[in-house]
Design a protein around this motif. Structure first.
Motif, PDB file in Angstrom:
ATOM      1  N   ILE A  28       0.844  -1.189   0.000  1.00 45.14           N
ATOM      2  CA  ILE A  28       0.000   0.000   0.000  1.00 45.14           C
ATOM      3  C   ILE A  28       0.885   1.247   0.000  1.00 45.14           C
ATOM      4  O   ILE A  28       1.755   1.404   0.868  1.00 45.14           O
ATOM      5  CB  ILE A  28      -0.937   0.015   1.221  1.00 45.14           C
ATOM      6  N   VAL A  29       0.656   2.136  -0.976  1.00 47.54           N
ATOM      7  CA  VAL A  29       1.423   3.372  -1.101  1.00 47.54           C
ATOM      8  C   VAL A  29       0.444   4.542  -1.105  1.00 47.54           C
ATOM      9  O   VAL A  29      -0.459   4.609  -1.951  1.00 47.54           O
ATOM     10  CB  VAL A  29       2.265   3.376  -2.389  1.00 47.54           C
ATOM     11  N   ALA A  30       0.598   5.456  -0.152  1.00 43.90           N
ATOM     12  CA  ALA A  30      -0.285   6.624  -0.083  1.00 43.90           C
ATOM     13  C   ALA A  30       0.003   7.587  -1.228  1.00 43.90           C
ATOM     14  O   ALA A  30       1.156   7.786  -1.623  1.00 43.90           O
ATOM     15  CB  ALA A  30      -0.103   7.331   1.252  1.00 43.90           C
ATOM     16  N   LEU A  31      -1.063   8.194  -1.769  1.00 45.18           N
ATOM     17  CA  LEU A  31      -0.951   9.182  -2.844  1.00 45.18           C
ATOM     18  C   LEU A  31      -1.482  10.529  -2.352  1.00 45.18           C
ATOM     19  O   LEU A  31      -2.112  10.607  -1.299  1.00 45.18           O
ATOM     20  CB  LEU A  31      -1.738   8.711  -4.070  1.00 45.18           C
ATOM     21  N   ALA A  32      -1.226  11.564  -3.128  1.00 47.03           N
ATOM     22  CA  ALA A  32      -1.650  12.911  -2.718  1.00 47.03           C
ATOM     23  C   ALA A  32      -2.346  13.631  -3.865  1.00 47.03           C
ATOM     24  O   ALA A  32      -1.843  14.623  -4.394  1.00 47.03           O
ATOM     25  CB  ALA A  32      -0.445  13.714  -2.219  1.00 47.03           C
ATOM     26  N   GLU A  68      -9.958   0.153   4.724  1.00 48.44           N
ATOM     27  CA  GLU A  68      -9.258   0.888   5.775  1.00 48.44           C
ATOM     28  C   GLU A  68      -7.985   1.546   5.254  1.00 48.44           C
ATOM     29  O   GLU A  68      -7.487   2.515   5.835  1.00 48.44           O
ATOM     30  CB  GLU A  68      -8.913  -0.060   6.932  1.00 48.44           C
ATOM     31  N   ASN A  69      -7.445   1.041   4.135  1.00 45.92           N
ATOM     32  CA  ASN A  69      -6.215   1.605   3.580  1.00 45.92           C
ATOM     33  C   ASN A  69      -6.389   3.049   3.117  1.00 45.92           C
ATOM     34  O   ASN A  69      -5.399   3.776   2.955  1.00 45.92           O
ATOM     35  CB  ASN A  69      -5.727   0.761   2.401  1.00 45.92           C
ATOM     36  N   ALA A  70      -7.627   3.483   2.893  1.00 49.65           N
ATOM     37  CA  ALA A  70      -7.878   4.839   2.398  1.00 49.65           C
ATOM     38  C   ALA A  70      -7.994   5.871   3.507  1.00 49.65           C
ATOM     39  O   ALA A  70      -7.917   7.072   3.250  1.00 49.65           O
ATOM     40  CB  ALA A  70      -9.161   4.855   1.565  1.00 49.65           C
ATOM     41  N   VAL A  71      -8.157   5.430   4.746  1.00 52.63           N
ATOM     42  CA  VAL A  71      -8.505   6.358   5.827  1.00 52.63           C
ATOM     43  C   VAL A  71      -7.377   7.346   6.128  1.00 52.63           C
ATOM     44  O   VAL A  71      -7.578   8.569   6.090  1.00 52.63           O
ATOM     45  CB  VAL A  71      -8.899   5.578   7.103  1.00 52.63           C
ATOM     46  N   VAL A  72      -6.210   6.842   6.442  1.00 55.01           N
ATOM     47  CA  VAL A  72      -5.100   7.733   6.816  1.00 55.01           C
ATOM     48  C   VAL A  72      -4.668   8.613   5.642  1.00 55.01           C
ATOM     49  O   VAL A  72      -4.458   9.827   5.824  1.00 55.01           O
ATOM     50  CB  VAL A  72      -3.922   6.925   7.386  1.00 55.01           C
ATOM     51  N   PRO A  73      -4.541   8.082   4.404  1.00 52.97           N
ATOM     52  CA  PRO A  73      -4.197   8.965   3.294  1.00 52.97           C
ATOM     53  C   PRO A  73      -5.192  10.107   3.090  1.00 52.97           C
ATOM     54  O   PRO A  73      -4.793  11.242   2.821  1.00 52.97           O
ATOM     55  CB  PRO A  73      -4.161   8.024   2.087  1.00 52.97           C
ATOM     56  N   LEU A  74      -6.492   9.829   3.235  1.00 53.03           N
ATOM     57  CA  LEU A  74      -7.465  10.915   3.061  1.00 53.03           C
ATOM     58  C   LEU A  74      -7.377  11.922   4.206  1.00 53.03           C
ATOM     59  O   LEU A  74      -7.443  13.133   3.970  1.00 53.03           O
ATOM     60  CB  LEU A  74      -8.887  10.373   2.951  1.00 53.03           C
ATOM     61  N   GLN A  75      -7.218  11.425   5.418  1.00 46.72           N
ATOM     62  CA  GLN A  75      -7.145  12.334   6.570  1.00 46.72           C
ATOM     63  C   GLN A  75      -5.962  13.293   6.437  1.00 46.72           C
ATOM     64  O   GLN A  75      -6.028  14.427   6.910  1.00 46.72           O
ATOM     65  CB  GLN A  75      -7.050  11.511   7.855  1.00 46.72           C
ATOM     66  N   ALA A  76      -4.913  12.853   5.754  1.00 45.67           N
ATOM     67  CA  ALA A  76      -3.756  13.726   5.537  1.00 45.67           C
ATOM     68  C   ALA A  76      -4.041  14.806   4.500  1.00 45.67           C
ATOM     69  O   ALA A  76      -3.355  15.830   4.458  1.00 45.67           O
ATOM     70  CB  ALA A  76      -2.555  12.893   5.093  1.00 45.67           C
ATOM     71  N   LEU A  77      -5.071  14.599   3.674  1.00 43.55           N
ATOM     72  CA  LEU A  77      -5.378  15.525   2.586  1.00 43.55           C
ATOM     73  C   LEU A  77      -6.608  16.380   2.846  1.00 43.55           C
ATOM     74  O   LEU A  77      -6.752  17.467   2.281  1.00 43.55           O
ATOM     75  CB  LEU A  77      -5.606  14.734   1.293  1.00 43.55           C
ATOM     76  N   SER A  78      -7.504  15.878   3.680  1.00 46.15           N
ATOM     77  CA  SER A  78      -8.795  16.537   3.887  1.00 46.15           C
ATOM     78  C   SER A  78      -9.217  16.281   5.324  1.00 46.15           C
ATOM     79  O   SER A  78      -9.305  15.119   5.737  1.00 46.15           O
ATOM     80  CB  SER A  78      -9.834  15.971   2.908  1.00 46.15           C
ATOM     81  N   PRO A  79      -9.477  17.313   6.123  1.00 50.17           N
ATOM     82  CA  PRO A  79      -9.695  17.119   7.557  1.00 50.17           C
ATOM     83  C   PRO A  79     -10.902  16.241   7.869  1.00 50.17           C
ATOM     84  O   PRO A  79     -11.925  16.296   7.184  1.00 50.17           O
ATOM     85  CB  PRO A  79      -9.890  18.548   8.082  1.00 50.17           C
ATOM     86  N   ALA A  80     -10.740  15.428   8.914  1.00 47.23           N
ATOM     87  CA  ALA A  80     -11.832  14.567   9.354  1.00 47.23           C
ATOM     88  C   ALA A  80     -12.890  15.384  10.089  1.00 47.23           C
ATOM     89  O   ALA A  80     -14.047  15.454   9.679  1.00 47.23           O
ATOM     90  CB  ALA A  80     -11.279  13.465  10.250  1.00 47.23           C
TER      91      ALA A  80
END
Length: 234
Positions: free
Chosen positions: A42-46, A60-72
Motif C-alpha cells: 500500500i502506497v499513499a498518494l496525494a 481501511e487503507n484509504a482512511v489515513v491517506p485521506l485524513q492527511a489531505l482533507s480534515p476529518a
C-alpha cells in the motif's frame, strides 16, 4: 518429525497479514506453520481532493491517506465494515459501519439518501464501483484515488512452498489478490486449499484447476477462518 500440517500462506500487505496471522493463531494454535509473503504494497498518494460533505471508505487503507489531505473533523464517513469504521473513528471521522462489502454499502447509502456531494476515497483497483452506482441513483459522488496497491512478486519462500508437496492454505481477500496469486501459482505442485472472501474472488481461482476452494459466508475475517477450518477438515 517434519510438520505435516498445511502451511498458511498470507499474501496481503504486511499489516493485514500480521493481523490475520494473529487471529488464525488465536483460533488454531500458536505453533501452526505460517508464511507471510505480501504480493501487494500500500502506497499513499496525494491527489487533489474535491470538496464533499461526507466521505466513503471501502477499505481501511484509504482512511489515513485521506485524513492527511482533507480534515476529518467529525465528518460522517460511510465505511464498508466494522474494521474500516474503527480506523475512521481513530482519525476523527464519524463513521457509519456498513455490512461488509461495497455493493451492500451502496444500498445502505441509497436508503439513507444523504445530501451530496459525497467523496469516495479509494485505491486504484475496485471490485465494485460504488461512486458510479450512487451517481446513477442521483447522489452526487466524487472519487479520489488516495492510495495505490502496488503488486509485488511472490517471495522465494512462497515459491518454494508452491513447489513442494505439503498442502498450502491460502486466504484471498479480493479478486485482484486472487489474480495475482493465480499467476504466481500457475505451475504449483503443492495441493492448494483456498479460502475466498467472495464469489467473485472464488471465480478467479477456477483457473487453478485442482485447487480446493471454499467461499466465506460473509466478507469478514471470522468467516474466512471458518472457510479455512472447512478446508483443513476436508
Amino acid at each position: 518429525m517434519p510438520d505435516s500440517r498445511p502451511t498458511l500462506l498470507l499474501t496481503r500487505p504486511i499489516a493485514q497479514s500480521r493481523r490475520f496471522a494473529a487471529a488464525f493463531a488465536a483460533r488454531f494454535g500458536e505453533d501452526w506453520p505460517v508464511l507471510i509473503a505480501p504480493m501487494q504494497q500500500i502506497v499513499a498518494l496525494a491527489p487533489a481532493v474535491p470538496q464533499a460533505r461526507e466521505v466513503i471508505f471501502t477499505s481501511e487503507n484509504a482512511v489515513v491517506p485521506l485524513q492527511a489531505l482533507s480534515p476529518a473533523a467529525g465528518r460522517r464517513a460511510w465505511c464498508v465494515g466494522a474494521r474500516t469504521a474503527a480506523a475512521a473513528a481513530q482519525t476523527g471521522f464519524a463513521p457509519v459501519a456498513g455490512p461488509g462489502d461495497a455493493a451492500a454499502l451502496a444500498k445502505a447509502i441509497l436508503a439513507a439518501r444523504p445530501t451530496g456531494p459525497l467523496l469516495l476515497a479509494r485505491g486504484a483497483h475496485q471490485a465494485f464501483d460504488i461512486a458510479a452506482k450512487l451517481n446513477a441513483a442521483g447522489i452526487e459522488t466524487f472519487s479520489a484515488q488516495v492510495y495505490a496497491q502496488e503488486a509485488r512478486p511472490l517471495s522465494a519462500g512462497g515459491l518454494a512452498l508452491l513447489a513442494g508437496m505439503t498442502p498450502v492454505l491460502v486466504p484471498l481477500f479480493s479478486p485482484r489478490s486472487a489474480r495475482l496469486f493465480a499467476e504466481a501459482a500457475a505451475n504449483a505442485g503443492a495441493p492448494l486449499r483456498i479460502a475466498a472472501i467472495s464469489p467473485a474472488t472464488a471465480r478467479v481461482c477456477v483457473k487453478l484447476g485442482s485447487a480446493m476452494v471454499e467461499t466465506a459466508a460473509q466478507p469478514e475475517a471470522e468467516s474466512m477462518l471458518d472457510a479455512l477450518a472447512r478446508l483443513m477438515a476436508g
